[in-house]
Design an enzyme around this catalytic site. Structure first.
Site, PDB file in Angstrom:
ATOM      1  N   GLU A 151      -4.190 -10.548   0.060  1.00  0.00           N
ATOM      2  CA  GLU A 151      -5.077 -10.434   1.689  1.00  0.00           C
ATOM      3  C   GLU A 151      -6.592 -10.713   1.006  1.00  0.00           C
ATOM      4  OE1 GLU A 151      -4.602  -6.789   3.359  1.00  0.00           O
ATOM      5  OE2 GLU A 151      -2.450  -6.411   3.007  1.00  0.00           O
TER       6      GLU A 151
ATOM      7  N   GLU B 208       0.935  -1.319   0.092  1.00  0.00           N
ATOM      8  CA  GLU B 208      -0.011   0.172  -0.070  1.00  0.00           C
ATOM      9  C   GLU B 208       1.009   1.133   0.091  1.00  0.00           C
ATOM     10  OE1 GLU B 208      -2.532  -1.036   3.295  1.00  0.00           O
ATOM     11  OE2 GLU B 208      -4.121  -1.576   1.790  1.00  0.00           O
TER      12      GLU B 208
END
Ligand code: GAL
Length: 997
Positions: free
Chosen positions: A491, A415
Site C-alpha cells: 500500500e 494487518e
C-alpha cells in the site's frame, strides 16, 4: 446470557471453528456441461434483532412466510432498508470479547422456494454459496446442511439426496456478527448478507471433484510445462498445441507464455467420465531469484492498486459488467497489478484478470487490526484455538483460486500483527502450492514470506530499502534473509480526497532500484454509498452518516475513482506516472528517446506520432516509424525539421504513443504514453507568458469626486485601494489569499494529531487573515496599495505591495509579498483571489490541462488551449475540499453567455482556480450537497500552492513541493472583454512585449 468460556459450549456463530457440514474446498469454475441452477432473485426475508430471537421453524417445508419482506439475493440487507450500514476502519464496532459477539446481533432469515428444471437428472448435486457475511446456517427441505463463516470465501454442501423436483425450500439464517467477525476487521463498511451467488450444481457420476492446473514456462527454452491433476482422472486436450494427455501426466511443449502484458491463454478442455470443463491455460513461472521477483525469468514491476469490491448502490455485490469495467479502466490507466485487499474477490474477477492480463496478489479474508488497540492482547492469529479457522480460510482461498495464471502471489491477510497462526497458514500454502511466493505485510521479520512488503514507507525509507541498506533486524539471520528479498509497497500513495502527491518521486525509486518492484496505490475506489437528501439531491454517504456509534468518517473514501467509478485526477496522474513507455525529447539535438519500460512487450503494438503546437494550438503533425524495441530497450527517433512559427512565440512538441490496433481492453488510438517539451528556439519553459500587444498609451490614476480612483479600465476605492470595477463589471478584490479548504491529506491521520497540518494552520490563523491597509499612494503612472496581511493574536505578517498600472484596456497588477516575523508552517497557497460576476460561466485558458493539477501531482497536465465550464472545473471530492487548480496558466478568459468577460494574463504563469462558492463555503462543507452556488464567481490566481502529499495515511508533502513563506513577486494583467471580442486566437506579441517579460 452466555457465561460460557471459549472452551465450553458456545453457539455455532461464536464457535471459533469454521463451521460444520461443508464439502472440502476445491477449484471454482464458471461453466461446465454439468447443469446448474442459479438461486439468485427475490427471496423472502425477515430480520431479527438477535441471533436467538426466533426459532428455526421457518426452515421447515410448509412454513408460511407470506408476511415477510422480499429481498434480492445477492444483496446486503442494510442497503435494502433493514438496519443500517456502519463504517469503522481499525476499531471493531463491538467489545473485544472473543469469540463472543453482542447479543444485539442482527439476524436475517432468508427463504427461497425453487423447482428443479424438468430435465434435471437427479443424483448428486452441490449447493454453493460464493459469499455470505458473516455466518450462516443452512437448511434444505427442513434438513440442516450445516453452518459456515468466512464471508468472502465459498462453501459447498452435498444436497443431491434432499432435492425434490418441485417445491424445494432453501432456508438460510445469516448472523451479522460471529466469531468470524473477529477475523474480518477490514477497513470497510460492515455489510451483512448473502452478497454473492447461491448456485445449485449437478454432480454427475464421474464429475470433477477438484483439479489443479500446474503450468510453468521456461524462458531459456521457450517451453511450457503442463500437468493437470484431477480427481477423478480424465484427459486434457489443448487443440492449439495438439495435446491430448491424461490428467496427472506432465508434458513439455513449445508455447507462448502468459504475462499481464501479453495474456496469452490456450483454450483447453478437461474431461472426466462425468464432466467436461473448458479451461483457459496460461503458461508462466513465478520465482524469487537473486533477491528479485521474476516472472518467466524477468523482473516485473507492479504498477498496482488495492481493489476492494464496491458499488455505491450495492456494496460488495458486483456484477460481471462492473468487474470487467474495473479492469478495463485499470488497463486503460496503465495499471498492471491488483492486490485483492483484503479478501479473495468474486471468483469471476480472476477469470477476467487471466483474460485481460493483470498480476494479482490474492489476499486471504483475514484482518484482526482492531486488536492493535489493546496491544494485540488476544490476537486470534497468536492463539492456537483459532488456527483451524485460519487454515480453513487459507485452504478455501488457495483451492478456489489456484488455477489462475494471473494469481502470482498469495497473501496471508492484512494487518493481523504476528502469530503462529500465520505461520501455519504459510506452511500449509507452501506445501499445497510451492509455485507461488507468499506475501504478508504485518510481520516485519518476514519469517513467513518470500517478499519484503511494507505499507506507506516514505520515499526516503523506500530508497534506503532499494539500496538494501535499511536498518537491520535484531535477528541477524532473519535480517540477512529479509535483505535478500524483493521489496514492494503493498500500500502506498493514499488516494484519499485530493491527492496523492508524490507519485512521480516513488516511481523514480521503483525504476532506479532493482529491489523495488513497485507498489499498490491505496486504493482503487471510494466506498461512498449513494444516498439522496430530502429534496432528492444525490450524494455519497460515508462513516457517521448512518448514526453509527463509532465510525471513521470519510476515511472510507480514499480511492482513485469516485464511487461511481469516474476517474479522479489522482488516477489520471497515476496513469501518466506509470506509463510503460518513457518518451523524452531533446529539441536541441532534434531527437526523441523512447524507452520501453514494459517487462515483456515490445513496442510493436504502439503507434507513435508527433505534433507541433504554437501557443497551445496544434499545427503540423506526423508519425514516427519506431524500430523494433524490446522490453528494457530504447529507440532514438529524429524529430522532423521544426515547422515555421508565426514569429517568436511559445511552441511545444508533443509526442504520443497510442495503441496501433484494437486490444481487448481499449480501441486503437487509445493513448498509452506521451510527452511534451518546449521547442528549442524559445526558452520560455513553464514560466513564459505571451501577452497581447499593448494597445494604446499608459494611463495615469485619476482620483474622482465619488471617492474612487480611475486607472485605465479599473475603478478603485480611493480609501482602501480595492478594485471595484473592471470595465463595466463589478469585481471584488483582488486581494492576497493564503487559505485553502484543507484537503484530506492536509487533515492528516485523525488519530495522529501531529500529522494534522490543517489544525496547525487553523491554530496559527491562516484561515482568518486580516488585511490592514497601510497606505494607498497615487503617483505617476501607478496606484500603489500596501497592506499588512496577518492573523489575530500573532505578530507575523505578509506585507503586500500591490502596484497597479494601465496601458490601453489593460490593467496590470504587480504583487510583492514580504513575510515578516516567524513563519514555521507552509502556506496553503500564495496568490490573490477576486470575485467576479457569477454569469462568467465559461473558461478558456492556455496552460496546463485539461484536468486539475497541484505541485506534486502535475505530471498529467499538458500545455494547451483548454475550455471548460466553471462547473466542470470542480472536482466533486466526496468530502468537499480544495480542488480544481489548473497549472502553469499563461492566460485565461472567463466569459458569460454574451461573450463578455475578463482576460487574465500572468507573469509568470499561474495556478488558476474558479469556483461558484467561496473557500469558506468549501471549507465548511461536509458533503457535496452543502455546496450552494453563491452570487459571486470566486477566482484564485495563485503564484504558488502547497503540494498535496499523502499524509492522510503516509508521507507529508516532500520538501520540494512545500510552500514556505518567502519573498515573492508576481503579476497579472486584466483585460475587460466585451461581447464583441471573439474567441482568442494566437497572436504574435510585439517584440517590445518580449523584452518586458
Ligand atoms: C491500511 C490498511 C487499509 C486501509 C489503509 C488506509 O493500514 O491496510 O485497509 O485502512 O490503511 O486507508
Amino acid at each position: 446470557m452466555h457465561e460460557a468460556e471459549p472452551s465450553e459450549a458456545v453457539p455455532y456463530y461464536e464457535d471459533m471453528a469454521p463451521g460444520t457440514g461443508a464439502l472440502p474446498p476445491r477449484a471454482w469454475w464458471a461453466v461446465s456441461d454439468a447443469r446448474r441452477v442459479s438461486l439468485g432473485g427475490d427471496w423472502r426475508f425477515r430480520l431479527s434483532p438477535t441471533a436467538q430471537a426466533r426459532d428455526d421453524s421457518f426452515a421447515q417445508p410448509g412454513y408460511d412466510a407470506a408476511g415477510w419482506d422480499e429481498l434480492p439475493v445477492p444483496s446486503h440487507w442494510p442497503l435494502h432498508g433493514h438496519e443500517r450500514p456502519a463504517y469503522t476502519n481499525i476499531r471493531y464496532p463491538f467489545p473485544l470479547d472473543p469469540p463472543h459477539v453482542p447479543t444485539e446481533n442482527p439476524t436475517g432469515d432468508h427463504l427461497r422456494m425453487f423447482d428443479l428444471p424438468d430435465d434435471w437428472p437427479g443424483g448428486a448435486a452441490v449447493l454453493r454459496f460464493d459469499g455470505v457475511d458473516s455466518c450462516a446456517r443452512v437448511w434444505l427441505n427442513g434438513t440442516e446442511l450445516g453452518t459456515f463463516k468466512g464471508s468472502r470465501l465459498p462453501v459447498e454442501f452435498e444436497v443431491g439426496e434432499l432435492l425434490r423436483p418441485r417445491g424445494n425450500v432453501l432456508a438460510v439464517r445469516v448472523h451479522q456478527w460471529s466469531s468470524g467477525s473477529y477475523l474480518e476487521d477490514q477497513d470497510m463498511w460492515w455489510l451483512p448478507g448473502i452478497f454473492r451467488e447461491v448456485t445449485l450444481i449437478e454432480r454427475p457420476e464421474g464429475a470433477v471433484t477438484d483439479f489443479f492446473v500446474h503450468c510453468g514456462y521456461d524462458h531459456a527454452t521457450g517451453n511450457g510445462t503442463l500437468r493437470v491433476d484431477c480427481e477423478p482422472g480424465g484427459t486434457v486436450t489443448v487443440p492449439e498445441l495438439d495435446l491430448d494427455i491424461p490428467t496427472g501426466e506432465q508434458v513439455v511443449v513449445a508455447v507462448e507464455p502468459w504475462t499481464a502484458e501479453l495474456p496469452r491463454l490456450y483454450d483447453a478442455e478437461l474431461a472426466t467420465e462425468g464432466e467436461r470443463i473448458p479451461l483457459r491455460i496460461g503458461f508462466r513461472s513465478v520465482a524469487v531469484e537473486d533477491g528479485v521477483l521474476k516472472v518467466n525469468g524477468r523482473r516485473i514491476l507492479f504498477r498496482g492498486v488495492n481493489r476492494h469490491e464496491f458499488d455505491p448502490d450495492h456494496g460488495r455485490v458486483l456484477d460481471q459488467e462492473t468487474m470487467r469495467d474495473d479492469l478495463l479502466l485499470m488497463k486503460r490507466h496503465n495499471i498492471n497489478a491488483v492486490r485483492t485487499s483484503h479478501y479473495p474477490p468474486h471468483p469471476a474477477f480472476l477469470d477476467l484478470c487471466d483474460e485481460l492480463g493483470m498480476w494479482v496478489v490474492d489476499e486471504c479474508d483475514l484482518e484482526t487490526h482492531g486488536f492493535q488497540e489493546i496491544g494485540w492482547r488476544g490476537n486470534p492469529v497468536a492463539d492456537e484455538r483459532w488456527t483451524p479457522a485460519l487454515l480453513d480460510r487459507a485452504a478455501r482461498m488457495v483451492e478456489r483460486d489456484k488455477n489462475h495464471p494471473s494469481v502470482v502471489m498469495w497473501s496471508l491477510g492484512n494487518e493481523c500483527g504476528t502469530g503462529a497462526g500465520l505461520s501455519a497458514m504459510a506452511s500449509w500454502i507452501r506445501d499445497r502450492d510451492p509455485a507461488r511466493p507468499i506475501h504478508y505485510e504485518g510481520d516485519l521479520s518476514c519469517a513467513d514470506t518470500d517478499v519484503y512488503s511494507r505499507m506507506y514507507a516514505n520515499h526516503a525509507e523506500s530508497e534506503l530499502i532499494g539500496r538494501r541498506a535499511e536498518l537491520p533486524l535484531a535477528d541477524a539471520e532473519l535480517d540477512k534473509r529479509r535483505r535478500d528479498m524483493p521489496f514492494l509497497l503493498c500500500e502506498y500513495a493514499h488516494a484519499m480526497g485530493n491527492g496523492p502527491g508524490g507519485l512521480s518521486e516513488y516511481q523514480r525509486i521503483f525504476e532506479t532500484y532493482e529491489r523495488c518492484q513497485g507498489g499498490f496505490v491505496w486504493e482503487w475506489i471510494d466506498h461512498g454509498l449513494r444516498r439522496r437528501t430530502a429534496d432528492g439531491t444525490a450524494y455519497y454517504a460515508y462513516g457517521g452518516d448512518f448514526g453509527e456509534e463509532l465510525h471513521d468518517g470519510n476515511f472510507v473514501c480514499d480511492g482513485l475513482v469516485f464511487p461511481d467509478r469516474t476517474p479522479s485526477p489522482g488516477l489520471v496522474e497515476y496513469k501518466k506516472v506509470i506509463e510503460p513507455v518513457r518518451i523524452e525529447g531533446d529539441p536541441e539535438r532534434g531527437l526523441v528517446t523512447v524507452v520501453n519500460r514494459h517487462d515483456f512487450a515490445d513496442l510493436s503494438g504502439l503507434a507513435f506520432s508527433w505534433s507541433y503546437e504554437v501557443e497551445g494550438v496544434a499545427g503540423d503533425g506526423g508519425r514516427f516509424t519506431v524500430p523494433p524495441t524490446g522490453p528494457g530497450e530504447s529507440a532514438l527517433l529524429d524529430l522532423p525539421p521544426m515547422p515555421r512559427s508565426p514569429g517568436p512565440v511559445e511552441a511545444h512538441w508533443t509526442v504520443r504513443a497510442v495503441l496501433a490496433e484494437d486490444t481487448a481492453w481499449a480501441p486503437a488510438g487509445h493513448e498509452v504514453a506521451w510527452t511534451q517539451f518546449a521547442a528549442a528556439d524559445r526558452a520560455v519553459g513553464g514560466q513564459g507568458t505571451v501577452s497581447r500587444a499593448h494597445r494604446g498609451a499608459a494611463h495615469s490614476p485619476r482620483p474622482a469626486d465619488d471617492g474612487t480612483v480611475v486607472l485605465g479600465p479599473g475603478t478603485f476605492d480611493a480609501a482602501t485601494g480595492t478594485l471595484r470595477r473592471l470595465g463595466g463589471a463589478r469585481v471584488h478584490g483582488p486581494r492576497l489569499d493564503v487559505w485553502r479548504a484543507p484537503t484530506d491529506n492536509d487533515r492528516g491521520m485523525p488519530w495522529h494529531h501531529e500529522t494534522r497540518l490543517d489544525l496547525r494552520w487553523r491554530e496559527s490563523g491562516l484561515h482568518r487573515m486580516q488585511h490592514r491597509v497601510v497606505g494607498v499612494a497615487v503617483g505617476g503612472d501607478t496606484l500603489t496599495v500596501t497592506t499588512r496581511v496577518a492573523p489575530a493574536a500573532a505578530d507575523r505578517a505578509l506585507r503586500t505591495v500591490c502596484t497597479w498600472s494601465a496601458t490601453g484596456d489593460r490593467l496590470r497588477l504587480d504583487v510583492a509579498v514580504t513575510p515578516e516575523g516567524e513563519w514555521r508552517l507552509p502556506l496553503p497557497r500564495l496568490g490573490v483571489r477576486l470575485g467576479l460576476s457569477p454569469g462568467l460561466e465559461s473558461v478558456e485558458w492556455y496552460g496546463g490541462g485539461p484536468g486539475e493539477a497541484y505541485p506534486d501531482s502535475r505530471a498529467a497536465a499538458r500545455i494547451g488551449r483548454w475550455r471548460s465550464s466553471v462547473d466542470a472545473l470542480q472536482t466533486p471530492y466526496v468530502r468537499p475540499q480544495e480542488n480544481g487548480a489548473r497549472a502553469e496558466v499563461r492566460w485565461a478568459e472567463l466569459r458569460g453567455g454574451d461573450g463578455s468577460g475578463v482576460r487574465i494574463e500572468g507573469a509568470p504563469a499561474f495556478w488558476l482556480t474558479a469556483r461558484p462558492w467561496s473557500t469558506e463555503a468549501l471549507d465548511a462543507a461536509e458533503h457535496t450537497y452543502d455546496l450552494v452556488r453563491s452570487d459571486t464567481l470566486w477566482v484564485h490566481l495563485d503564484h504558488a500552492l502547497h503540494g498535496l502529499g499523502s499524509a492522510s495515511c503516509g508521507p507529508e508533502v516532500l520538501p520540494a513541493h512545500r510552500l514556505d513563506a518567502a519573498p515573492a513577486a508576481f503579476s497579472f494583467t486584466f483585460v475587460p472583454l466585451d461581447a464583441t471580442n471573439g474567441p482568442e486566437r494566437p497572436e504574435a506579441p510585439a517584440p517590445s512585449d518580449q523584452e518586458q517579460q
